[in-house]
Motif scaffolding. Structure first.
Motif, PDB file in Angstrom:
ATOM      1  N   THR A 136       2.384   1.786  -3.359  1.00 33.51           N
ATOM      2  CA  THR A 136       1.402   2.144  -4.375  1.00 33.51           C
ATOM      3  C   THR A 136       0.872   3.569  -4.204  1.00 33.51           C
ATOM      4  O   THR A 136       0.727   4.299  -5.188  1.00 33.51           O
ATOM      5  N   TYR A 137       0.616   3.978  -2.969  1.00 26.64           N
ATOM      6  CA  TYR A 137      -0.101   5.224  -2.751  1.00 26.64           C
ATOM      7  C   TYR A 137       0.674   6.326  -2.041  1.00 26.64           C
ATOM      8  O   TYR A 137       0.249   7.470  -2.046  1.00 26.64           O
ATOM      9  N   ILE A 138       1.791   6.003  -1.415  1.00 26.61           N
ATOM     10  CA  ILE A 138       2.461   7.019  -0.589  1.00 26.61           C
ATOM     11  C   ILE A 138       3.833   7.399  -1.126  1.00 26.61           C
ATOM     12  O   ILE A 138       4.131   8.571  -1.279  1.00 26.61           O
TER      13      ILE A 138
ATOM     14  N   PHE B 128       0.839  -1.201   0.000  1.00 26.15           N
ATOM     15  CA  PHE B 128       0.000   0.000   0.000  1.00 26.15           C
ATOM     16  C   PHE B 128       0.874   1.253   0.000  1.00 26.15           C
ATOM     17  O   PHE B 128       0.641   2.193  -0.761  1.00 26.15           O
ATOM     18  N   THR B 129       1.898   1.265   0.837  1.00 24.81           N
ATOM     19  CA  THR B 129       2.818   2.400   0.914  1.00 24.81           C
ATOM     20  C   THR B 129       3.474   2.649  -0.434  1.00 24.81           C
ATOM     21  O   THR B 129       3.544   3.783  -0.912  1.00 24.81           O
TER      22      THR B 129
ATOM     23  N   SER C 219       7.331   6.247  -3.830  1.00 19.64           N
ATOM     24  CA  SER C 219       7.694   5.458  -5.004  1.00 19.64           C
ATOM     25  C   SER C 219       8.790   4.459  -4.662  1.00 19.64           C
ATOM     26  O   SER C 219       9.529   4.621  -3.693  1.00 19.64           O
TER      27      SER C 219
END
Length: 128
Positions: free
Chosen positions: A101-103, A98-99, A105
């Motif tokens: 993907t969304y937070i 999740f990190t 790179s």
């Protein structure tokens, strides 16, 4: 009054221990191979020594990690995941995905490479 031995801690307290400040970071670092207090501080420079000490004690009390004294003079200890702590591998793996993907790179944090994550968290994708 309920005893606070590892096996007697209420489930909600064990869950709360995971949600406490920095606990997830410490557990993630342990999956990545860190074992000593100084390693955790180096990986997470915004954590104070006191906060780290409190979190390690709490995670140990809840049965996620164990403290092993490796030297008495000077006193040196290592922390290891217990079976219960290792059971968090899928949860932490998904948090790291999740990190990534969304937070942040993958370029920012090489460890977020999918192969590195699977290796660190001893995770095999069963959805294929």
């Amino acid at each position: 009054m309920i005893s606070e031995e590892k096996e007697d801690i209420l489930p909600e307290k064990k869950f709360d221990a995971l949600m406490r400040r920095c606990s997830i970071l410490i557990l993630k670092d342990m999956f990545m191979g860190e074992k000593k207090s100084n390693d955790f501080l180096e990986m997470n420079p915004r954590i104070s020594g006191k906060v780290l000490s409190d979190q390690l004690k709490n995670l140990e009390k809840c049965g996620y990690i164990e403290k092993i004294v490796v030297s008495t003079t000077p006193l040196k200890a290592e922390y290891h995941l217990t079976e219960q702590g290792r059971g968090l591998n899928r949860v932490l793996y998904e948090l790291m995905v999740f990190t990534k993907t969304y937070i942040v790179s993958e370029e920012e944090y090489e460890i977020l490479n999918e192969n590195n994550l699977k290796k660190c968290f001893d995770f095999e994708d069963t959805t294929k």
